[in-house]
Scaffold this active site. Structure first.
Site, short mmCIF file in Angstrom:
data_model
loop_
_atom_site.label_atom_id
_atom_site.label_comp_id
_atom_site.label_asym_id
_atom_site.label_seq_id
_atom_site.Cartn_x
_atom_site.Cartn_y
_atom_site.Cartn_z
N ASP A 144 52.05 62.06 4.30
CA ASP A 144 53.52 62.12 4.33
C ASP A 144 53.90 63.50 3.80
OD1 ASP A 144 56.21 61.78 4.14
OD2 ASP A 144 56.15 60.11 2.73
N SER A 145 53.72 64.51 4.66
CA SER A 145 53.82 65.89 4.18
C SER A 145 55.11 66.55 4.63
CB SER A 145 52.65 66.70 4.74
OG SER A 145 52.79 66.80 6.14
N THR A 146 55.38 67.70 4.02
CA THR A 146 56.45 68.57 4.51
C THR A 146 55.93 69.29 5.76
OG1 THR A 146 55.61 70.27 3.04
CG2 THR A 146 57.43 68.95 2.22
#
Lengths: 492, 285
Positions: free
Chosen positions: B155-157
């Protein structure tokens, strides 16, 4: 700092360029792009700011060939920062600084004691000047396959055998970060009336960090070539030449002016000036961080297993007297991969460019510009490469340094009548040019050396593994120029 | 007075939200963190000026990143969440009694602290006893794990900034290694619509494909993200996300969701032709 003249917060060339810009001087001089207006594409690419300070020498900006104004001031401040008697701003690379050192102390026919694992620029200086090399064995760490520094005894032996030699040239450190016992070498050379020249292309931080190996000026050496652009943050091709007490800077300047451009780039000059200021003011903290990064990476890489990021545990009190811990050199042969193979995989598969890979090692440069995010990528990529590509190391080449047989001086060989022949058939001939992997740019063969089967095997292996071979006139490295010996009656 | 949050979705497209007030701003070691309040979206957080989470639409993102893999393998026990410092993915995960352990690896502690304070809607389950939080670089954390997780959620930028390492080949390779033999990797996969994002999407897909035999992409509708059309990647060692969907078992859990359902599960893997083209390495034109 009470002495404003030597205040490290100042950057005289940079300040003068800012003044010049603010005055909005109308230029009817070179360069013809006139602050970039004449070349919109280039200005768009490099930026208006950059183009506007790409200017010519003039009184308020001084002249690199004959500095009496802001360049002279910047040199004095830099000399103070490096603990040198005098500093020259160099714009033709550290190669030109190395050549200026050699040519300042050795004339044609005079001898220079040096390790064979020098950068090609040092041997180029011998070709230009006609000086004669006396090679001292740098020693090899067999298990890593890397050449070391010279042992003190070997240097003393060379001094005793060639008392007429003019100087000793030392790498401090080598590309891999290895340092010789510089202080004692200086003592021995000076006792014999010889100068000491130090190639510190990879040692800029020795002048600004804490707990670093000894730097040339502190060791009492006479001259040192410092690649500010390599780890100090200045623009590529900019460099410093440092002079100690026993050197006449006026004469050195004349030597530099023989080959250096008369249109010294102010982009390069100001980058040296600003980088010196940056390191003088913040270098200690910067290199503390760099060291921390390198030590962290070494620990993590050694934890992967199979890969060996070596460090001070290899010190032997002599040819491996000290180690530059900011160098992240990793031995890769035990996972069955040549350094150059790891270097290629890192770039092609992982988008990571490192400094070089040789037969058994890779080197990653960690410097003022690094962040831990990128470092984690490098470490993770190495752990992946080991997982995906590791194989049995049997049959891998296990040494790097081959003792050369010198038949002619580099200058004699380079300017001899020569003929081109297929490299594979050249065993026994005298090489008339360079063959090297680039980087690191340390010649496998230099002009004047005998071509042996062992060297040819090494070249074939390096080529096969993917090393980028350079130096020969034939860009495909199929053919090599050898000295014409029969018709021209050369004594061999 | 007019106060607006503005974000460039491309150099020629701007997205803006009228803001009632700014609740928080700070610069952490890694990025700038801001929290605002808007009438339309409620509280929302941006990182380096890019929208991360709003109270109004976060349910879409978090339901889709969690329930899709969980409905394929409801027996999942050990989960790693990389990034996700807002806690939204964790909130959805703790709804499954079968999950025994959730490790959350977030590089920036200030993100977690900020969300605990200003976005309890997503951060509310971070103190669940099954959750362990590690403030570390995700790449580094995963490197030392082997055969440990049944599910990894990335769940990354975006891949420019601190999240860059989570879109790399070395990271996906390390994830493969960290997963069990039935392991599933779900990752934030950008948008196919705007070119810069589409390029990241293509690269991520190519890189994941080099490790995982099953490699699919699914879509959802995210109103506050560039183009509103967003993708997640589903990669696994054995499970096919449609063939192995255990709808009956998942529905029997009785979880109440606002976006996800098992019919949508099947449908979200059906992609527009230009997206398929892009994923096959073509330019999508």
């Amino acid at each position: 700092m009470n002495n404003r003249k030597l205040d490290q917060k100042r950057a005289p060339i940079y300040e003068a360029l800012k003044d010049y810009k603010a005055k909005r001087v109308v230029s009817f001089d070179v360069p013809g792009h006139k602050q970039g207006r004449g070349n919109p594409d280039l200005t768009d690419f490099l930026g208006q700011q950059c183009m506007s300070v790409d200017v010519n020498s003039m009184k308020p900006l001084d002249n690199l060939c004959h500095p009496v104004g802001v360049i002279c001031e910047a040199e004095e401040i830099a000399a103070d920062a490096f603990g040198a008697q005098h500093v020259f701003f160099m714009v033709n690379g550290t190669s030109s600084a190395v050549q200026a050192m050699v040519m300042s102390v050795c004339k044609a026919g005079e001898k220079l004691i040096m390790p064979r694992n020098v950068h090609r620029s040092a041997i180029n200086a011998l070709i230009v000047s006609g000086a004669i090399p006396v090679y001292a064995d740098p020693g090899v760490n067999q298990s890593l396959g890397i050449p070391l520094g010279m042992s003190l005894e070997d240097v003393k032996r060379a001094i005793a055998a060639h008392p007429e030699a003019k100087a000793v040239l030392v790498n401090n450190p080598t590309y891999y970060g290895v340092c010789a016992n510089l202080a004692e070498i200086v003592r021995a050379a000076h006792a014999a009336g010889m100068k000491v020249l130090v190639d510190e292309a990879h040692g800029t931080h020795f002048y600004f960090g804490e707990h670093t190996p000894l730097c040339a000026m502190a060791a009492g050496a006479d001259m040192a070539a410092v690649s500010m652009h390599k780890t100090g943050g200045s623009l590529t091709q900019s460099s410093f030449l440092l002079c100690g007490k026993g050197v006449n800077p006026g004469y050195v300047r004349q030597v530099i002016n023989l080959t250096q451009t008369t249109s010294g780039s102010y982009l390069l000059l100001s980058s040296l000036d600003i980088s010196r200021r940056n390191l003088a003011l913040g270098g200690r903290e910067i290199f503390r961080k760099v060291t921390e990064f390198a030590e962290y990476a070494r620990g993590e890489i050694n934890h992967i297993g199979g890969l060996y990021a070596f460090s001070k545990e290899l010190l032997n009190g002599d040819s491996f007297y000290d180690f530059d811990v900011t160098k992240l050199s990793v031995h890769t042969r035990d996972i069955g991969l040549a350094g150059i193979e790891v270097y290629d995989i890192l770039r092609d598969d992982y988008g990571i460019q490192i400094e070089f890979g040789d037969i058994s090692n890779i080197l990653a440069i960690i410097s003022v510009g690094d962040r831990s995010l990128e470092l984690e990528r490098l470490i993770s990529a190495l752990s992946e490469i080991k997982r995906l590509y590791a194989r049995d190391p049997a049959g891998m080449f296990d040494h790097e340094y081959i003792e050369p047989e010198i038949v002619l001086t580099p200058q004699e060989a380079f300017f001899s009548p020569k003929r081109s022949m297929p490299i594979g058939n050249s065993e026994g001939e005298i090489c008339a040019e360079f063959v090297m992997c680039y980087p690191p740019g340390i010649p496998i063969l230099a002009p004047g050396e005998r071509i042996t089967r062992e060297i040819l095997n090494y070249i074939v292996y390096a080529k096969e593994k993917g090393c980028f071979l350079t130096g020969t006139e034939d860009l495909t490295i199929q053919n090599i120029n050898v000295v014409e010996t029969k018709e021209h009656g050369f004594m061999v | 007075m007019d106060l607006w949050y503005k974000e460039q979705h491309t150099k020629d497209v701007q997205f803006s939200i009228r803001v009632e007030k700014q609740l928080f701003t700070a610069r952490s070691e890694f990025q700038r963190i801001d929290v605002f309040y808007s009438e339309e979206f409620g509280r929302f957080m941006s990182l380096d000026g890019l929208m991360m989470v709003t109270e109004k639409d976060e349910f879409i993102y978090h339901e889709m990143i969690v329930h899709v893999p969980m409905a394929v393998n409801p027996a999942i026990q050990n989960v790693l969440v990389v990034g996700g410092g807002d806690g939204g993915a964790v909130r959805e995960l703790v709804r499954y009694d079968g999950i025994q352990k959730i490790d959350l690896v977030e590089i920036d502690q200030m993100v977690v602290d900020t969300c605990r304070k200003y976005l309890p809607q997503t951060a509310c389950k971070l103190d669940d006893p099954r959750v362990s939080i590690f403030y570390e670089n995700g790449l580094r954390f995963v490197r030392s794990c082997e055969n440990k997780y049944d599910l990894i959620i990335v769940d990354s930028t975006d891949p420019f900034g601190p999240g860059e390492g989570l879109f790399t080949k070395e990271f996906y390779g390390n994830c493969y290694h960290a997963l069990t033999k039935d392991g599933i990797l779900v990752n934030q996969h950008e948008t196919p619509y705007y070119q810069d994002y589409a390029r990241s999407m293509q690269l991520a897909h190519q890189r994941i494909q080099t490790f995982f035999p099953i490699c699919k992409v699914y879509q959802f509708h995210m109103p506050t993200y560039p183009s509103g059309h967003w993708l997640f990647g589903f990669a696994s060692k054995t499970y096919d996300p449609i063939e192995h969907l255990d709808a009956e078992r998942w529905n029997a859990l009785g979880l109440k969701t606002r976006y996800y359902n098992t019919e949508l599960h099947r449908g979200c893997f059906a992609l527009p032709n230009y997206v398929k083209d892009l994923l096959e390495g073509n330019d999508g034109q």
